[in-house]
Write a protein that holds these residues in place. Sequence first.
Motif, PDB file in Angstrom:
ATOM      1  N   ILE A 116       0.850  -1.196   0.000  1.00 51.23           N
ATOM      2  CA  ILE A 116       0.000   0.000   0.000  1.00 51.23           C
ATOM      3  C   ILE A 116       0.884   1.244   0.000  1.00 51.23           C
ATOM      4  O   ILE A 116       1.546   1.564   1.001  1.00 51.23           O
ATOM      5  N   LYS A 120       3.526   0.206   3.311  1.00 51.23           N
ATOM      6  CA  LYS A 120       3.075  -0.856   4.198  1.00 51.23           C
ATOM      7  C   LYS A 120       2.585  -2.033   3.370  1.00 51.23           C
ATOM      8  O   LYS A 120       1.920  -1.858   2.347  1.00 51.23           O
ATOM      9  N   VAL A 122       0.395  -5.589   3.545  1.00 51.41           N
ATOM     10  CA  VAL A 122      -0.583  -6.325   4.343  1.00 51.41           C
ATOM     11  C   VAL A 122      -1.055  -7.547   3.559  1.00 51.41           C
ATOM     12  O   VAL A 122      -0.962  -7.594   2.325  1.00 51.41           O
ATOM     13  N   PRO A 163      -1.559   4.593   2.932  1.00 53.17           N
ATOM     14  CA  PRO A 163      -2.100   3.609   3.887  1.00 53.17           C
ATOM     15  C   PRO A 163      -3.132   4.206   4.836  1.00 53.17           C
ATOM     16  O   PRO A 163      -4.085   3.511   5.241  1.00 53.17           O
ATOM     17  N   ASP A 164      -2.968   5.495   5.199  1.00 53.94           N
ATOM     18  CA  ASP A 164      -3.935   6.115   6.108  1.00 53.94           C
ATOM     19  C   ASP A 164      -5.324   6.208   5.497  1.00 53.94           C
ATOM     20  O   ASP A 164      -6.317   6.336   6.219  1.00 53.94           O
ATOM     21  N   ILE A 167      -6.178   1.647   4.509  1.00 54.42           N
ATOM     22  CA  ILE A 167      -6.352   0.719   5.627  1.00 54.42           C
ATOM     23  C   ILE A 167      -7.743   0.841   6.257  1.00 54.42           C
ATOM     24  O   ILE A 167      -8.383  -0.185   6.553  1.00 54.42           O
ATOM     25  N   LEU A 170     -10.049  -1.019   4.044  1.00 52.20           N
ATOM     26  CA  LEU A 170      -9.814  -2.452   4.163  1.00 52.20           C
ATOM     27  C   LEU A 170     -10.445  -3.002   5.448  1.00 52.20           C
ATOM     28  O   LEU A 170     -11.047  -4.087   5.448  1.00 52.20           O
ATOM     29  N   THR A 171     -10.317  -2.250   6.545  1.00 49.57           N
ATOM     30  CA  THR A 171     -10.937  -2.673   7.811  1.00 49.57           C
ATOM     31  C   THR A 171     -12.455  -2.772   7.660  1.00 49.57           C
ATOM     32  O   THR A 171     -13.083  -3.721   8.144  1.00 49.57           O
TER      33      THR A 171
END
Length: 387
Positions: A116, A120, A122, A163-164, A167, A170-171
Amino acid sequence: LRWAQTSAVGRNNMLADALQLGLNLDASIWPVIRAQLITLLQEHIESELSAAREALLADHAQRAASLQARESALLSATLELEVNQQAVAASQKALEEEKQRMAVGTHSSDVLNLNIGGEKTVAVSRGTLGVVEESMLASSFSGRWDNSLPRDGRGAFFIDFDPDLFIPLLTYLRMKRIQDPSAPASMPTVPGREAEFDAMVRYFGVRELTAAEHLPFRFCNILRVGNVSLSADGLTVTRTSQPLWKRSFGDKVVQRATMQRSTQISFKLHQLGVQPTAEDAGPNFGFAEVGSDRSDDESMERIPDGMYTFRARDGMLLAPVPAYIVGPNPRKRAQEGDVLTFILQIDGKMAMEVNGEPYGVVFQDLPDNMRPVVEMNSRMCKVEIVA
């Protein structure tokens, strides 16, 4: 002179002769005049009737020709629609077959590595990325395009977003995959970067996740019926009698095929009204299928066809068949003064809130074309659209 020189007896004789002459004229002339008048009147009536008959025949012929033209146009349009539907069905079948060929060897349980923004890495299951069907994100990671997607030097799929931003999305997708339909997962916010987050969600085609779009509408004046009072601004309806079922429809139609995001409407319940003896007393709020625009059933018994509504008095969810209802039924009842919000989602589901408190998804498998509706059978029931 003769009159003056004639005696009283002579004058009486003269008057008698004149009267007799008048009676003779009446007996001989007036029957002729009367017969002529009757003949003229009959001719006039026959002429008027003939003209009216010709006008009616001409109007009938014109209407028949117009109706025939409309029937021909409708038949032509129906045939064209059938051809288009067959073409669409064939295209969809070919697309599904292509998807299956291209996705050979992949499964929703596959674990994918995502890089990402180069910051990051994942691991996520393929099924999580595809939880919002028909979205670009789901299509990209369906397995059909694995060989075309960008990767980093270690083979991880590259996601070119911060990523901020990604993510939190994605959550949400992970929670959405396991959510209870009656208590859907809540979309997180990214404080200070709301516009960027919304743009990213739109880019991936996950439009249903963005804030619902408010539908500006009024009650339709054309579909009004008796015993329902409509305010001058079209925002408030009041039921003035009972107990027959009456409906007030919104003047806007929501087409799911053209929706860019979820669409919401809100009503304020001012007065429940005088409850009739029937157990299923309204008002009911929600959406109605277009084509079910029955403003007045003229019935004591509510007809459910095409109606997806919430009954305020006892919290019952009402649909044409129980299979369309999601979660517990009834829900918490509404009170006078409450604001009821209905959110129509792109995936054909409807969620609901009362005073901002989420009730979750309440209906599923909704028709493609819907319009707001309020059903009423209680005198002095009063409802306002929250603009």
